[in-house]
Design an enzyme around this catalytic site. Structure first.
Site, mmCIF file in Angstrom:
data_model
loop_
_atom_site.group_PDB
_atom_site.id
_atom_site.type_symbol
_atom_site.label_atom_id
_atom_site.label_comp_id
_atom_site.label_asym_id
_atom_site.label_seq_id
_atom_site.Cartn_x
_atom_site.Cartn_y
_atom_site.Cartn_z
ATOM 1 N N CYS A 1 -0.656 -14.867 -4.697
ATOM 2 C CA CYS A 1 -0.595 -15.333 -3.312
ATOM 3 C C CYS A 1 -0.782 -16.848 -3.258
ATOM 4 O O CYS A 1 -1.109 -17.400 -2.220
ATOM 5 C CB CYS A 1 -1.597 -14.603 -2.438
ATOM 6 S SG CYS A 1 -3.289 -14.752 -2.978
ATOM 7 N N ARG B 1 0.846 -1.198 0.000
ATOM 8 C CA ARG B 1 0.000 0.000 0.000
ATOM 9 C C ARG B 1 0.886 1.254 0.000
ATOM 10 O O ARG B 1 0.608 2.225 -0.684
ATOM 11 C CB ARG B 1 -0.951 -0.003 1.210
ATOM 12 C CG ARG B 1 -2.161 -0.914 1.007
ATOM 13 C CD ARG B 1 -3.189 -0.774 2.121
ATOM 14 N NE ARG B 1 -2.831 -1.488 3.332
ATOM 15 C CZ ARG B 1 -3.047 -2.779 3.543
ATOM 16 N NH1 ARG B 1 -3.603 -3.520 2.616
ATOM 17 N NH2 ARG B 1 -2.693 -3.357 4.680
HETATM 18 N N1 SAH Z 1 -6.258 -6.154 -2.997
HETATM 19 C C1 SAH Z 1 -7.095 -6.447 -1.874
HETATM 20 C C2 SAH Z 1 -7.198 -7.928 -1.576
HETATM 21 C C3 SAH Z 1 -7.702 -8.746 -2.735
HETATM 22 S S1 SAH Z 1 -8.361 -10.265 -2.251
HETATM 23 C C4 SAH Z 1 -6.588 -5.684 -0.652
HETATM 24 O O1 SAH Z 1 -5.457 -5.224 -0.674
HETATM 25 O O2 SAH Z 1 -7.347 -5.552 0.319
HETATM 26 C C5 SAH Z 1 -9.063 -10.819 -3.722
HETATM 27 C C6 SAH Z 1 -10.347 -10.131 -4.129
HETATM 28 O O3 SAH Z 1 -10.699 -10.619 -5.417
HETATM 29 C C7 SAH Z 1 -11.548 -10.417 -3.239
HETATM 30 O O4 SAH Z 1 -12.094 -9.203 -2.804
HETATM 31 C C8 SAH Z 1 -12.545 -11.148 -4.148
HETATM 32 O O5 SAH Z 1 -13.895 -10.756 -3.911
HETATM 33 C C9 SAH Z 1 -12.102 -10.702 -5.512
HETATM 34 N N2 SAH Z 1 -12.387 -11.613 -6.630
HETATM 35 C C10 SAH Z 1 -12.311 -12.955 -6.645
HETATM 36 N N3 SAH Z 1 -12.550 -13.427 -7.887
HETATM 37 C C11 SAH Z 1 -12.783 -12.343 -8.671
HETATM 38 C C12 SAH Z 1 -13.085 -12.174 -10.050
HETATM 39 N N4 SAH Z 1 -13.174 -13.209 -10.888
HETATM 40 N N5 SAH Z 1 -13.248 -10.917 -10.514
HETATM 41 C C13 SAH Z 1 -13.140 -9.851 -9.695
HETATM 42 N N6 SAH Z 1 -12.852 -9.951 -8.378
HETATM 43 C C14 SAH Z 1 -12.674 -11.183 -7.862
#
Ligand code: SAH
Length: 398
Positions: A342, A217
């Protein structure tokens, strides 16, 4: 040679390892696979047992569960009594965070499993609330003692558990979520480097917030000035808020989860960025990125783990390749792409191959200009590389 403890040895019930199978434990690796065990004593799954080499030599103590392929996990590599070993590990973990983070945030990971010498246990701190994630029966049995230690060392107002992990099935445990100590709390507001985030503890992913992205971030904050930003897989807007704090020109936040996107919007408001050029897109990232023109200068891709187990690696790589190819085909010259995997099973080398293939297919010159890892509250035990799951690369598309 004998495989029994020597009569003058006061040890308790012992697991005997096969000849040569003591090496990993001697190297302080926490895991004992079922194939390494020569003989179990009579015991209940989840119990703490002494661990001895094939000659009866004492190696330390661990908890065992015959149902799991990782049958044992060490909690002490010496004679320290188990309760004391757990308390010492929690205290060491808390002291490390104190040294590393000072007062920069009130939300961080206090205990990172094997990384802090406590296999099966995650403890995250959100202000006065601790959230536990327990993945093994051994830790479940130690829970009352762990709660006492946490109360003594960290004085939380509330301790919650969010152990909704599919992997608990292998341990013979159902998912569990609930209040363990203190008063019930649904949501909290945390502060990180001067920014505010509302964390919905009741209906959240993981334990509530992606604490492992804190350093990234900061990176986004440093990169964002004047840039048009796309935050794909934005969850509750961590990178969106960071990019606004860094002076982004506009931000598009995209996620497939409506509640996550709502909270992202709320967090933008909480930090006073509502009046800026925000676009929120609810939908599947693959489909949406195919449809959008992708006129962005900074693109953040932080998808969930596409491979949660080894058998999913091929499908995961296809997903990673598709999304990068779509981005490389359409992003403007000079765009920066901050991309993460991840999935532990997609290691750094494989991730690089996938990205380079995607660049090749898109006919784009792509450079790696930075490599990024989680920060000090997610330490990785050098003897336990399995804990090293999150990698982020900053790419430049020429
Ligand atoms: N970048 C975020 C964490 C991401 S976690 C942070 O820093 O807080 C992964 C996210 O991807 C989740 O919110 C989930 O809802 C979303 N997600 C999962 N599959 C997805 C898809 N096919 N398209 C869009 N979003 C998706």
């Amino acid at each position: 040679m004998t495989d029994l403890p020597r009569p003058d040895d006061p040890g308790g019930k012992a697991v005997l390892l096969k000849p040569g199978k003591d090496k990993a434990v001697r190297n302080r690796h926490h895991w004992i696979f079922s194939g390494a065990v020569r003989r179990f004593p009579d015991f209940e799954d989840g119990e703490i047992l002494d661990v001895r080499d094939a000659n009866g030599g004492f190696l330390g103590r661990g908890y065992f569960n015959r149902r799991s392929s990782i049958t044992g996990r060490m909690i002490a590599f010496d004679e320290t009594p188990p309760g004391e070993a757990v308390e010492n590990a929690v205290r060491r973990a808390a002291a490390l965070r104190e040294r590393l983070l000072g007062g920069s945030t009130d939300a961080f990971r206090v205990v990172n499993g094997e990384g802090d010498g406590l296999p099966g246990l995650i403890v995250d701190r959100y202000g006065g609330v601790l959230v536990l994630q327990i993945s093994t029966l051994g830790i479940e049995r130690l829970k009352p003692a762990i709660l006492d230690v946490l109360e003594r060392t960290l004085s939380p107002e509330t301790i919650l558990e969010k152990s909704n992990l599919p992997s608990r099935r292998e341990e013979g445990m159902a998912p569990f979520e609930g209040l363990l100590r203190g008063r019930p709390v649904e949501a909290v507001e945390i502060r990180e480097n001067g920014l505010r985030f509302r964390v919905d503890l009741a209906a959240s992913q993981k334990t509530g917030f992606y604490l492992d992205q804190r350093e990234n971030r900061k990176l986004v904050r440093d990169l964002a000035a004047g840039r048009r930003v796309l935050n794909a897989f934005c969850y509750t807007g961590g990178f969106t808020i960071a990019a606004w704090a860094g002076g982004a020109a506009s931000i598009t936040s995209l996620d497939v989860s409506a509640p996550a996107l709502e909270l992202a919007r709320a967090n933008v408001g909480l930090n006073g960025f509502s009046g800026r050029e925000n676009t929120y897109l609810l939908g599947d990232a693959f489909e949406t990125l195919r449809r959008l023109p992708l006129d962005f200068d900074l693109i953040i891709l932080d998808p969930p783990a596409f491979a949660k187990r080894k058998s999913e690696v091929v499908a995961a790589c296809r997903g990673y390749k598709d999304i990068h190819r779509i981005v490389f085909q359409k992003c403007p010259e000079g765009a920066l792409i901050l991309t993460f995997s991840c999935s532990y099973f997609v290691d750094e080398k494989l991730f690089r191959q996938v990205i380079f293939q995607a660049a090749g297919e898109a006919g784009r010159r792509v450079q790696i200009i930075g490599r990024h890892r989680p920060t000090g509250d997610h330490p990785v035990n050098v003897f336990h590389p399995e804990g090293d799951y999150l990698k982020g690369w900053l790419l430049h598309a020429g």
